[in-house]
Design a protein around this motif. Structure first.
Motif: not given
Length: 824
Positions: A766-768, A773-775, A786-787, A792-798
């Motif tokens: 997952v990139q921003v 930012r996360a895998t 789904t992805v 979007l719910a993942d703290e490392r992304v949010r």
RNA sequence: GCGAGAGUGGCGGAACUGGCAGACGCGCUGGACUUAGGAUCCAGUGGGGAAACUCGUGGGGGUUCGAAUCCCCCCUCUCGCACCA
């Protein structure tokens, strides 16, 4: 090595010789034609057996071809993998000159060493097909091919400018001269006209060029052959001589610049020099010609900065405008190319420009687009012809671009009988004679100054015995050591019975290697060079591995002979070698070229002694891509032995018995997947000759199996098979211990199941804004929604989204989600 | 000069048609087992930072949501050819 250390090592010193003996006894690698079975001809460039023995660089190419051969056998191919000796040549002869020991003796010794080293490396050659170019049973057919060339007018004697090497006492082919020095030994070479045997390779120039399309060769080699042949298209133009009968014919690729010619240049050796030399210039011209003749190629090169030349005093007439052009001689014009004469167009040729400047000759612009006062304008794509109209105005190319202008003026010249289309080649005929002892004698006798081919029944013309090997010829009288052997030289013409003299030159080393790949197909046939059915079965060579140093010489000569043999129906394919690969150079441990003088040569005997043949083979391939230049590193070999030790311990316990950890269990899905991924990777990499990454995958697989307390056979048996082409001895040993009675050399290569290769969960990056930012783990095939919702719910992304608006979402299924954000 | 190829950790090298840079191995660090370890096994290992992060594929620009990968310019290295009209 302490006994304790030995315990953890697999016993390669015992295993390897045993399996080598097994293969030999069982004829495991014998190749026999089997109608209907697909064949694979895997060929190494056979070596010159030097006194130094093999080094690890040779072994790289041999190991690669051996791995392919073993792999192809397991894929069900009937594999032909032969080896032989290119044993005529200078080093053995020079050694003989020094020591008086016959080259046949040293050659036999060297061959024994090479053969022993190859067997020790576990190379799977069919030794029953071994050939040797110095064997009369072999060179009989080399001579036979020469006779065919001679009969077809492709071998002839001519007075040609040759490369004479005084130090070696012989002439050399252009290809054997590197930067004005002999390729062998690095001795100075001078140009001399001499009467010599020459092969008319130029008659095949077009086919040698065109048929490159048929082969799968490295681009660099392809390009080198193309450049060496050097086909260029242009026109020949005749310039009438001024005040003398005759024409001066020139070749040019730029007939569109004909109006820009301001002088003419002849090569110093050109036959019209005398006719065009004015009495006043005679002395200067003679001096220049003599100086040019004395210059070696090396000297010509050193002096290339300054363009020298002398005005002859005579003139030629430009056929397009009737201008009188002064004629010069200069050594920048070569007698051997084109007609040995040029029209000089200093405005549009860099060499002519430099010469014109040096000798204050006029420079005229006939193609607009550059500045001819500063440099020659040679751009073919841009610029239009100017000042290019005949004085009577009847013909003009003014305003035309080069391509169009060339076509028009060539047509016009042809119509007017002043010139014609012409093609020229850089390639010259192949100087084929050497004034040496250790080579194939020519099957030729001289009768009344005429060369006659001997009848086939008299072949082979055996090399006579002598103990004087030193060539004692001079450039005036180049003589082979054979010339002194009057009992041999003086003979009778088999046709007329009149006295005759044998040709006493010998063939160059390339002769034997021009066709050896055919003799492997039928090595001891006394009736024919090769049986036609066998030739049809095995040819062409599917994979040819050898050094890039042969990119021009051997590969061009062999292609030439092959085409002649094709024309006379001996072979059935237009090209001999389909896929060609050059192994890279193996450098010494210090990163420099291996050389005895530096003391960084690695001898395979030493490393095999320490680490075993399997480890050396594996390391040779693991160093890096086959084609790359790469340094040897003994530590790396140690790393490989650790890998082989781990493989061994997977199957064999401390006491040397088959490990009790082996089970008949079904493998776990994860392990099964890695197995199938490994089979696929190793198979695909072998097909692409990517040995290094195939080995890396085997290591990964072994690393995964190592911690297992219970080890399913279903995971280990395929591993042994996959390893077999690379490390055949340990693989055979393990295979046998697993209970198989037969050698695995022809066992079936494992197949992978595509359904088992893919995991059912995947890691999605997952990139921003393109930054990782996360895998996240997802089931295979998860959709973008789904992805995105999980991401979007993942703290490392949010935390990277605060204060921003998410715009585009780029989703690559099962791989990546990139959220593109902009400030709120 | 011309042509071809290549520049990625301390080292050899991975990375499919642009999609988690550094697979695998060497070396190095720590640990376990050991009388011992140059054996074996386990863990770690691009730089900076305590971390969050950040910088990173010869250098500089560009294209793109995203570049080791594509484009332009430059530098370096290797290999060919070297007056071929």
């Amino acid at each position: 090595m302490s006994p304790l250390q030995t315990m953890s090592r697999y016993p390669f010193a015992e295993i390897e010789p045993r399996w080598q003996a097994y293969w030999e006894e069982h004829g495991t690698f014998r190749a026999v034609e089997v109608p209907g079975q697909p064949k694979f001809y895997c060929l190494d460039m056979f070596p010159y057996p030097s006194g130094a023995g093999l080094h690890v660089g040779h072994l790289e190419g041999y190991t690669a071809s051996d791995i392919v051969s073993r792999y192809k056998r397991m894929r069900g191919f009937n594999v032909l993998h032969p080896m032989g000796w290119d044993a005529f040549g200078l080093p053995a002869e020079q050694y003989a000159v020094k020591t008086g020991i016959h080259p046949a003796i040293t050659t036999a010794e060297n061959i024994a060493t090479f053969r022993r080293q190859m067997k020790r490396a576990g190379l799977s050659y069919d030794w029953a097909r071994e050939i040797n170019t110095t064997d009369p049973g072999y060179y009989r057919w080399t001579q036979w091919i020469f006779l065919k060339l001679f009969e077809r007018g492709l071998a002839y004697v001519a007075e040609v400018p040759v490369n004479w090497c005084p130090e070696l006492g012989t002439v050399l082919a252009n290809e054997e001269v590197v930067e004005g020095r002999s390729e062998v030994g690095g001795f100075e070479v001078v140009r001399r006209p001499m009467r010599q045997w020459v092969l008319k390779i130029t008659a095949y120039a077009d086919r040698l060029l065109e048929d490159l399309e048929r082969v799968d060769w490295p681009a660099s080699t392809w390009e080198m052959q193309k450049n060496w042949i050097g086909r260029s298209i242009g026109a020949e133009v005749d310039f009438p001589l001024d005040g003398v009968n005759g024409n001066l014919r020139v070749f040019t690729t730029r007939p569109d610049t004909l109006f820009g010619a301001t002088y003419m240049v002849l090569a110093p050796e050109h036959p019209l020099v005398d006719a065009l030399t004015a009495p006043a210039q005679r002395e200067a011209v003679a001096a220049y010609r003599e100086a040019a003749a004395r210059k070696s190629d090396l000297q010509r090169q050193e002096l290339d900065k300054e363009k020298t030349g002398v005005f002859l005093g005579g003139h030629a007439v430009n056929p397009v405008n009737g201008e009188r052009l002064p004629v010069w001689i200069a050594d920048y014009v070569l007698m051997g190319y084109g007609t040995g004469a040029i029209m000089a167009v200093p405005g549009h040729d860099a060499r002519d420009w430099a010469f014109a400047r040096a000798h204050h000759l006029p420079i005229r612009e006939v193609v607009a687009g550059g500045d001819v006062t500063r440099e020659a304008f040679v751009d073919l794509e841009h610029g239009v012809a100017v000042h290019s109209t005949t004085p009577d105005g009847a013909f003009s190319i003014d305003g035309l671009e080069a391509a169009e202008a060339i076509a028009r003026i060539t047509d016009w010249l042809e119509a007017a009988g002043k010139g014609r289309r012409a093609v020229n080649y850089k390639l010259r005929d192949w100087l084929f004679a050497r004034q040496r002892y250790w080579g194939e004698p020519f099957p030729i006798v001289w009768v009344d100054g005429e060369a006659r081919g001997l009848p086939e029944e008299q072949l082979p013309v055996k090399l006579p015995e002598t103990d004087r090997f030193k060539p004692e010829g001079t450039s005036e009288d180049p003589q082979s050591p054979l010339a002194r052997l009057s009992d041999w030289v003086e003979t009778l013409d088999p046709v007329s019975g009149r006295p005759a003299r044998r040709e006493s030159n010998t063939m160059p080393q390339w002769a034997g290697s021009c066709w050896y790949y055919l003799r492997f197909l039928d090595p001891s046939n006394p009736e024919r060079l090769v049986d036609p059915a066998r030739e049809k079965y095995w040819m062409p060579v599917d994979l040819y591995i050898g050094g890039a140093e042969h990119a021009v010489l051997h590969l061009l000569y062999a292609r030439f002979w092959h085409k002649v043999l094709f024309d006379i129906g001996v072979v059935s394919t237009p090209e001999p070698f389909m896929k060609l690969v050059h192994q890279g150079t193996v450098l010494g441990e210090d990163g420099t070229k291996m050389a005895k003088s530096v003391g960084n040569v690695v001898n395979p005997d030493d490393v095999i002694e320490r680490f075993g043949a399997d480890a050396v083979r594996l390391y040779e391939m693991f160093m890096g891509p086959l084609e790359a230049t790469k340094p040897w590193n003994t530590r790396g070999v140690e790393g490989i032995t650790r890998f082989l030790d781990r493989v061994w311990r997977l199957l064999v316990d401390e006491e040397g018995r088959l490990s009790g950890a082996l089970t008949g269990d079904d493998p776990s899905p994860d392990h099964l997947r890695t197995l199938h991924q490994t089979i696929r990777k190793v198979t695909e990499d072998l097909d692409g000759l990517r040995f290094n990454t195939a080995i890396a995958q085997l290591m990964t697989y072994v690393n995964e199996l190592t911690p297992l307390k219970r080890r399913p056979r279903a995971l280990l048996e395929p591993l042994v098979l996959l390893l077999a082409p690379f490390a055949p001895h340990i693989a055979e040993e393990l295979w046998q211990r697993l209970g198989h009675a037969e050698s695995l050399a022809h066992a079936t290569w494992p197949a992978w199941d595509p359904a088992l290769v893919e995991a059912d969960t995947v890691t999605v990056a997952v990139q921003v804004n393109g930054k990782l930012r996360a895998t996240l783990e997802f089931p295979r095939g998860a959709d973008a929604e789904t992805v995105a919702s999980v991401a979007l719910a993942d703290e490392r992304v949010r935390r990277h989204l605060e204060g921003f608006v998410v715009g585009k979402r780029i989703h690559v299924p099962d791989k990546l989600l990139n959220l593109v954000i902009t400030p709120r």
